[in-house]
Design a protein around this motif. Structure first.
Motif, short mmCIF file in Angstrom:
data_model
loop_
_atom_site.label_atom_id
_atom_site.label_comp_id
_atom_site.label_asym_id
_atom_site.label_seq_id
_atom_site.Cartn_x
_atom_site.Cartn_y
_atom_site.Cartn_z
N SER A 284 0.82 -1.22 0.00
CA SER A 284 0.00 0.00 0.00
C SER A 284 0.85 1.26 0.00
O SER A 284 0.41 2.32 -0.45
CB SER A 284 -0.92 0.02 1.22
N SER A 285 2.10 1.17 0.50
CA SER A 285 2.98 2.35 0.51
C SER A 285 3.32 2.81 -0.89
O SER A 285 3.61 4.00 -1.11
CB SER A 285 4.26 2.04 1.28
N LEU A 286 3.28 1.85 -1.88
CA LEU A 286 3.51 2.25 -3.28
C LEU A 286 2.41 3.20 -3.74
O LEU A 286 2.67 4.22 -4.41
CB LEU A 286 3.58 1.02 -4.18
N ILE A 287 1.17 2.89 -3.40
CA ILE A 287 0.05 3.76 -3.78
C ILE A 287 0.15 5.08 -3.01
O ILE A 287 -0.10 6.15 -3.57
CB ILE A 287 -1.29 3.06 -3.50
N ASP A 288 0.55 5.01 -1.72
CA ASP A 288 0.74 6.23 -0.95
C ASP A 288 1.79 7.13 -1.59
O ASP A 288 1.64 8.36 -1.64
CB ASP A 288 1.17 5.89 0.48
N ALA A 289 2.88 6.52 -2.10
CA ALA A 289 3.93 7.30 -2.74
C ALA A 289 3.41 8.00 -4.00
O ALA A 289 3.75 9.16 -4.27
CB ALA A 289 5.12 6.41 -3.08
N MET A 290 2.57 7.31 -4.77
CA MET A 290 2.01 7.91 -5.98
C MET A 290 1.12 9.11 -5.61
O MET A 290 1.22 10.18 -6.21
CB MET A 290 1.19 6.85 -6.74
N ILE A 291 0.27 8.93 -4.57
CA ILE A 291 -0.62 10.02 -4.14
C ILE A 291 0.20 11.17 -3.56
O ILE A 291 -0.08 12.35 -3.79
CB ILE A 291 -1.64 9.49 -3.11
N PHE A 292 1.27 10.85 -2.82
CA PHE A 292 2.12 11.89 -2.21
C PHE A 292 2.81 12.73 -3.28
O PHE A 292 2.91 13.95 -3.16
CB PHE A 292 3.16 11.24 -1.30
N ALA A 293 3.29 12.07 -4.35
CA ALA A 293 3.95 12.82 -5.43
C ALA A 293 3.00 13.82 -6.06
O ALA A 293 3.39 14.93 -6.43
CB ALA A 293 4.50 11.85 -6.47
N LEU A 294 1.69 13.43 -6.16
CA LEU A 294 0.72 14.31 -6.83
C LEU A 294 0.21 15.39 -5.89
O LEU A 294 0.13 16.57 -6.27
CB LEU A 294 -0.46 13.47 -7.34
N TYR A 295 -0.15 15.01 -4.63
CA TYR A 295 -0.86 15.96 -3.76
C TYR A 295 -0.08 16.36 -2.51
O TYR A 295 -0.56 17.17 -1.72
CB TYR A 295 -2.21 15.36 -3.35
N GLY A 296 1.11 15.79 -2.26
CA GLY A 296 1.92 16.18 -1.11
C GLY A 296 1.39 15.67 0.20
O GLY A 296 1.80 16.17 1.27
N ARG A 297 0.49 14.71 0.22
CA ARG A 297 -0.06 14.12 1.44
C ARG A 297 -0.55 12.72 1.12
O ARG A 297 -0.64 12.35 -0.04
CB ARG A 297 -1.20 14.97 2.00
N ILE A 298 -0.85 11.94 2.17
CA ILE A 298 -1.37 10.59 1.97
C ILE A 298 -2.64 10.44 2.79
O ILE A 298 -2.83 11.17 3.78
CB ILE A 298 -0.33 9.51 2.35
N PRO A 299 -3.53 9.54 2.43
CA PRO A 299 -4.84 9.46 3.09
C PRO A 299 -4.78 9.21 4.59
O PRO A 299 -5.61 9.70 5.34
CB PRO A 299 -5.53 8.31 2.36
N ARG A 300 -3.79 8.47 5.05
CA ARG A 300 -3.77 8.08 6.46
C ARG A 300 -3.26 9.19 7.39
O ARG A 300 -3.31 9.05 8.60
CB ARG A 300 -2.89 6.83 6.65
N LEU A 301 -2.68 10.29 6.81
CA LEU A 301 -2.11 11.36 7.62
C LEU A 301 -2.86 12.67 7.36
O LEU A 301 -3.55 12.81 6.35
CB LEU A 301 -0.62 11.55 7.29
N GLY A 302 -2.66 13.62 8.28
CA GLY A 302 -3.30 14.92 8.12
C GLY A 302 -2.70 15.69 6.95
O GLY A 302 -1.65 15.33 6.40
N ALA A 303 -3.36 16.80 6.62
CA ALA A 303 -2.96 17.57 5.45
C ALA A 303 -1.57 18.18 5.62
O ALA A 303 -0.83 18.33 4.65
CB ALA A 303 -3.98 18.68 5.18
N GLN A 304 -1.17 18.55 6.84
CA GLN A 304 0.10 19.22 7.06
C GLN A 304 1.17 18.29 7.62
O GLN A 304 2.30 18.72 7.86
CB GLN A 304 -0.09 20.39 8.04
N LEU A 305 0.85 17.03 7.84
CA LEU A 305 1.77 16.10 8.49
C LEU A 305 2.53 15.31 7.44
O LEU A 305 1.95 14.52 6.70
CB LEU A 305 0.99 15.15 9.40
#
Length: 792
Positions: free
Chosen positions: A44-65
């Protein structure tokens, strides 16, 4: 949006650099890939990395964390995602570094196409990605990563539970938030209305007649303020006259005091006689000093012709030294020393000859001993060691003298010679000393004879000593007399200077007295005598005091009249002010102005109270109106109101989209519907449209229906963001499926990737399902972190 390539380092479980390339999946007819591996390996961290590259955050963490995305033990993480959108390939890069405080900050963020940078900076990149994809963060995570696991619960939920699930799936929490905000605004508006009511009740609003009375008082005080300037000028004129009269009284009183203070100085009559006597005494003392000074100078000149006592004593010493030198030369006889020197020279010559003879005898004896020793060693027929001739016969040897005795004689002769030499040196030194002493004394004697040739004899020296002593005694007496005369002159001069200073002080006192009454114009005297000047000034002061006293009495009468007139006018004005309620002070204008200001303030306060009452009434009405609107909005947005109606419409749209997909995926075999209690039912079109509860669905059927709902939700979100659904990723949810259902699911996914043109990714730890995908990636975890490899 379709992922093309993802590169990450220091991200979550991937501490080292990892690259996942999806190019082959995009090039195949069936764009299906799987990510498999053990639980916790980092799939799942691979998908998190893809989302982080696009939006600078991941679903499991807050917007600024962002700090938790950095791998444990690492100080930074970097993610790069190449993705395809509308036929172009873009690159999104983000890098995060730890800070000294334990947090993290974004050090790099950019979006580019080829070498062209489209956006730079974390927030700017996120904004560009949302515009490019047409999806915000929440829509993207619901569209690309399908929540089919939630829809499995959705099928069996009660209507209330289904509404809660649907609210989160559709992102309709906004209505709950709006309802909460409406409640807060209702409370705030009602609080404002209540506060306005309370303030309105506490406000004291004067009646209209009181306000009119205040306006009348302000008008009358304004009129009095205009007249007060004339009163002030009138009083000022009276005050000026009284002040001038008082000033005249003070001026005349001051003149009287100054005239009285002028008195005749002491000794004014006798000071001139004292100065004359002192001047005569100084002249007499100066004459006496001059005479004694001349006598002293004559005595000094006479003393200069006599030798001083030191010279006379030196002459006597020279005569005594001559006599002593003559006696010393007579006592120094050089003959004994000369005779002793001659005898020492003869003894030295004898000792020198004896020593020489002893050495000669010793040398001859030593030669004889050497020949005797050589002859004793000769052998007839052998060569002589001296001449190298053959020895024919041995010589006869004579008896030799005693060598030791001769050596003792040489030693004794040497000692005698040394003693003779020392005696000769001592005799020479004694003779030299005597001759040197005689020579020095004789030379000194010759010098003295020259020096004392012109010296007086002893009798003359005695006479000169007496004359010098007498001269010294007379000169000392004259010097003492001169000192005494000079002291007398100085004392006289000091006394005279003191008297002259008294005269000067008398003149200064006169000038000060004249200056003190200069404004009264004292008489100008023609006399140079300060005593006369003083007498004329004192006579004038007596006449002037009588004149000044008369004028002072007249001035006091005028001042009293002026003060009385001013007091009467002030009482008249004060009485007038009192009738208008104004308390008079030092300044009538100031008192009226203060009263006017207080009246104006009272009027303004009354008018402000009326205006505040109107404003508070308006504020109360506005607050109650706003509270009513907010209350109505909150009531409409209750869960059993507008939200339920919205949820019903959204649910019908969702089920309609899911049925369209379900008919396509099941070849028209199934569709969804509702029973009388609004529970989900499955319509089996292959069995005469039989309806049965959703709970009777098999595992594969449940997955099929859940997937249809998830895809329908994804298309709703995509349409909401004006985006096209190009790729979906299914994260887990396959572990509970049996083998037959897994086969059904795999076939369904292959169909989605083939017929619908979607890029489909499956994240699973079920090996059988992962192996059905044409492109497979396996995730493993080791000591250095997780790694990803493509399986052929």
């Amino acid at each position: 949006m379709r992922p093309v390539r993802i590169e990450m380092e220091g991200f979550a479980a991937f501490r080292q650099r990892v690259v996942v390339d999806f190019t082959r999946a995009l090039e195949t007819d069936t764009a299906l890939f799987s990510l498999s591996g053990p639980t916790g390996s980092g799939k799942s961290s691979l998908i998190d990395a893809m989302i982080f590259a696009l939006y600078g955050r991941i679903p499991r963490l807050g917007a600024q964390l962002v700090a938790p995305v950095i791998s444990a033990g690492a100080d930074r993480c970097r993610v790069r995602l190449d993705f395809e959108a509308d036929g172009d390939v873009y690159t999104a890069v983000r890098e995060v570094r730890r800070t000294a405080t334990g947090g993290a900050s974004v050090r790099e963020a950019r979006l580019q196409i080829g070498e062209q940078v489209l956006a730079d900076g974390a927030a700017t990149v996120t904004d560009h990605v949302q515009t490019l994809l047409g999806l915000g963060f929440d829509d993207f995570t619901r569209t690309v990563v399908l929540p089919q696991g939630k829809f499995a619960r959705f099928l069996e939920a009660t209507p209330g539970e289904r509404q809660n699930l649907l609210r989160g799936l559709l992102g309709m929490d906004v209505y709950s938030k709006v309802r909460t905000l409406a409640g807060e605004r209702r409370a705030a508006a009602q609080a404002r209305a209540d506060t306005a009511s309370a303030r309105l009740e506490a406000l004291e609003v004067p009646p209209a007649d009181a306000i009119e009375k205040l306006r009348g008082r302000v008008a009358s005080l304004q009129e009095m303020e205009t007249r007060a300037a004339d009163w002030e000028r009138e009083l000022a004129d009276l005050t000026r006259k009284a002040s001038e009269a008082a000033t005249e009284v003070e001026r005349l009183a001051d003149a009287e005091a100054r005239l009285v203070s002028i008195e005749a100085p002491p000794r004014i009559e006798e000071l001139a006689d004292l100065v004359s006597a002192a001047t005569t005494a100084v002249h007499e003392a100066e004459d006496a000093l001059e005479k004694v000074t001349k006598d002293r100078v004559a005595a000094v000149e006479a003393a200069e012709d006599l030798p001083d006592a030191g010279t006379i004593q030196a002459w006597r010493r020279d005569r005594q030294e001559k006599k002593s030198l003559e006696e010393q030369l007579a006592a120094l006889d050089p003959d004994p020393a000369r005779k002793a020197l001659d005898e020492a020279e003869r003894a030295h010559a004898r000792a020198e000859a004896g020593a020489r003879e002893a050495r000669e005898r010793l040398d001859e004896t030593r030669m004889g001993h050497a020949a005797h020793t050589l002859a004793a060693g000769l052998v007839v027929g052998e060569a002589c060691p001296v001449c190298r001739q053959e020895v024919g016969a041995l010589p006869e040897l004579e008896t030799l003298a005693d060598l030791e005795r001769l050596q003792a004689e040489v030693k004794a002769a040497g000692k005698a010679l040394e003693e003779a030499r020392e005696a000769l040196v001592a005799a020479r030194d004694a003779h030299t000393r005597i001759e040197t002493d005689r020579s020095g004394r004789a030379a000194r004697l010759a010098d003295l004879e020259k020096e004392i040739a012109d010296i007086p004899d002893e009798d003359e020296l005695t006479r000169l000593e007496a004359a010098v002593a007498e001269s010294k005694t007379r000169l000392d007496a004259l010097r003492r007399a001169e000192d005494e005369a000079r002291a007398a002159v100085e004392d006289g001069r000091r006394s005279l200077e003191a008297l002259v200073e008294d005269q000067r002080a008398l003149g200064r006192a006169l000038r000060e007295a004249q200056h003190a009454v200069a404004d009264l114009k004292p008489p100008i005297t023609e006399s140079d005598d300060v005593t006369v000047q003083w007498k004329e000034l004192l006579a004038w002061c007596e006449e002037k005091m009588i004149e000044t006293a008369e004028k002072a009495g007249e001035a006091r009468e005028r001042a009293a009249e002026a003060e009385s007139a001013m007091a009467r006018r002030r009482e008249e004005i004060a009485s007038m002010l009192e009738t208008h309620g104004v308390e008079a002070g030092e300044s009538f204008l100031a008192a009226i102005t203060r009263a006017l200001e207080r009246a104006r303030h009272s009027l303004e306060s009354a008018e402000k109270a009326v205006a505040d009452a109107a404003s508070l009434e308006e504020e109360r009405k506005t607050g109650e109106a706003e509270a009513a609107v907010a209350r109505a909005l909150a009531d409409h947005l209750r869960a059993d109101g507008f939200e339920k109606w919205m949820m019903g419409g959204a649910l019908r749209t969702l089920v309609g989209g899911a049925n369209a997909l379900l008919r396509e995926l099941s070849d028209g075999g199934y569709s969804l519907g509702f029973d009388d209690e609004e529970r989900f039912v499955v319509v089996d079109h292959r069995n005469a449209d039989e309806q049965r509860p959703a709970a009777t669905l098999s595992g594969g059927e449940t997955f099929l229906v859940s997937l249809a709902l998830a895809l329908a939700l994804a298309e709703i979100h995509a349409a909401h963001g004006e985006a096209r659904l190009d790729a979906v990723i299914l994260d887990e949810g396959f572990g509970t499926l049996d083998e037959e259902t897994l086969d059904t699911v795999a076939s369904l996914l292959e169909d989605l990737a083939g017929s619908r043109g979607l890029m489909v990714g499956v994240i699973t730890h079920v090996k059988e399902l992962a192996e059905r995908a044409p492109i497979r990636f396996e995730v493993s975890r080791g000591p250095k972190g997780s790694d990803v490899r493509e399986v052929a």
